[in-house]
Scaffold this motif. Structure first.
Motif, PDB file in Angstrom:
ATOM      1  N   TYR A  62       9.906  17.449 -11.436  1.00  0.00           N
ATOM      2  CA  TYR A  62       9.631  16.894 -12.750  1.00  0.00           C
ATOM      3  C   TYR A  62      10.872  16.897 -13.631  1.00  0.00           C
ATOM      4  O   TYR A  62      11.057  16.001 -14.457  1.00  0.00           O
ATOM      5  N   VAL A  88      12.659  13.813 -12.758  1.00  0.00           N
ATOM      6  CA  VAL A  88      11.981  12.664 -13.361  1.00  0.00           C
ATOM      7  C   VAL A  88      12.329  12.553 -14.839  1.00  0.00           C
ATOM      8  O   VAL A  88      12.664  11.471 -15.343  1.00  0.00           O
ATOM      9  N   ILE A 105       2.221  16.516  -9.522  1.00  0.00           N
ATOM     10  CA  ILE A 105       2.236  15.124  -9.981  1.00  0.00           C
ATOM     11  C   ILE A 105       0.813  14.632 -10.212  1.00  0.00           C
ATOM     12  O   ILE A 105       0.531  13.924 -11.192  1.00  0.00           O
ATOM     13  N   LEU A 162       8.432   6.570 -11.856  1.00  0.00           N
ATOM     14  CA  LEU A 162       7.729   7.617 -11.117  1.00  0.00           C
ATOM     15  C   LEU A 162       7.469   7.194  -9.673  1.00  0.00           C
ATOM     16  O   LEU A 162       7.576   8.007  -8.755  1.00  0.00           O
ATOM     17  N   GLU A 174       8.731   9.159  -6.495  1.00  0.00           N
ATOM     18  CA  GLU A 174       7.776   9.719  -5.534  1.00  0.00           C
ATOM     19  C   GLU A 174       8.245   9.438  -4.114  1.00  0.00           C
ATOM     20  O   GLU A 174       8.147  10.289  -3.229  1.00  0.00           O
ATOM     21  N   ARG A 231      -1.875   6.343 -11.481  1.00  0.00           N
ATOM     22  CA  ARG A 231      -1.376   5.644 -12.676  1.00  0.00           C
ATOM     23  C   ARG A 231      -2.432   4.734 -13.255  1.00  0.00           C
ATOM     24  O   ARG A 231      -2.688   4.729 -14.465  1.00  0.00           O
TER      25      ARG A 231
END
Length: 234
Positions: free
Chosen positions: A45, A48, A117, A154, A158, A191
């Motif tokens: 994270y 990210v 996630i 993202l 991933e 998402r």
């Protein structure tokens, strides 16, 4: 309205700058052993968040203010869960499996990363969108372009995470349980679910009892998926 207030990390309050959020994640990286399940997710994270911050600074988002607000309020939900557990409290249901299994020797690093996630996208992102709308006095459609851009980044990360944390060539074997486990979860679907949940919560803002019930069920449902992702495989 009590439950919504409990889960609202923004709600018009003064926001921390992106640098403060990054500093807190870096501090966690120093505090936890590298093989701790939360540390595995935190490393992912942090990558990210650094990538998003650079993208915002380089003009990669249509509206810088809304992008920064969404990024910070989103990150603060994870940080709040970590702080709560560190203080001896109980994390939201979506985060609970990861904190409970963080030192389990039978769970692989990729499982820890994806479980984090899952919690953060499946639950926190929807509520962060609502937090941002309250903070900036806007509506979810006003944030859709920023939401989609965050989602694109993202998705790329991933793919990198899966490559970096793959346990080895055995993952290519169809009989490997991890192959089946990872195939059952999709960031893209998470998402889409988060965006739908954000719009529903925004529509329920004048119906606090229904908003509270929806939020509780969302939290519990995402937590159940996280528990499945953390099934020990060794």
């Amino acid at each position: 309205m009590a439950k919504i207030a409990q889960y609202s990390a923004g709600g018009g309050a003064r926001r921390a700058p992106v640098g403060t959020v990054l500093d807190r994640m870096r501090a966690f990286r120093s505090d936890w052993p590298a093989d701790d399940g939360i540390a595995v997710f935190n490393r992912v994270y942090l990558t990210v968040t650094e990538r998003l911050a650079r993208c915002i600074d380089n003009g990669g988002f249509p509206d810088r203010e809304s992008a920064v607000t969404l990024q910070v309020l989103f990150a603060e939900r994870y940080l709040s869960a970590a702080d709560t557990v560190a203080a001896g409290g109980r994390a939201p249901a979506c985060w609970r499996p990861l904190f409970q299994f963080r030192r389990h020797p039978g769970v692989r690093p990729l499982q820890f990363a994806l479980a984090g996630i899952n919690a953060h996208i499946g639950h926190d992102l929807a509520l962060a969108v609502v937090d941002t709308c309250r903070t900036l006095d806007c509506r979810p459609p006003d944030l859709e372009a920023d939401f989609d851009r965050v989602g694109d980044i993202l998705t790329m990360l991933e793919e990198r995470i899966r490559e970096d944390l793959m346990p080895g060539p055995d993952l290519l074997e169809i009989a490997d349980p991890l192959t089946h486990l990872l195939g059952a979860w999709s960031l893209e679907r998470a998402r889409d679910g988060a965006w739908t949940a954000a719009r529903l919560l925004w529509g329920l803002r004048e119906l606090p009892s229904l908003a509270e019930e929806f939020t509780e069920r969302l939290d519990a449902g995402v937590g159940l998926v996280g528990r499945c992702l953390l099934t020990p495989l060794r």
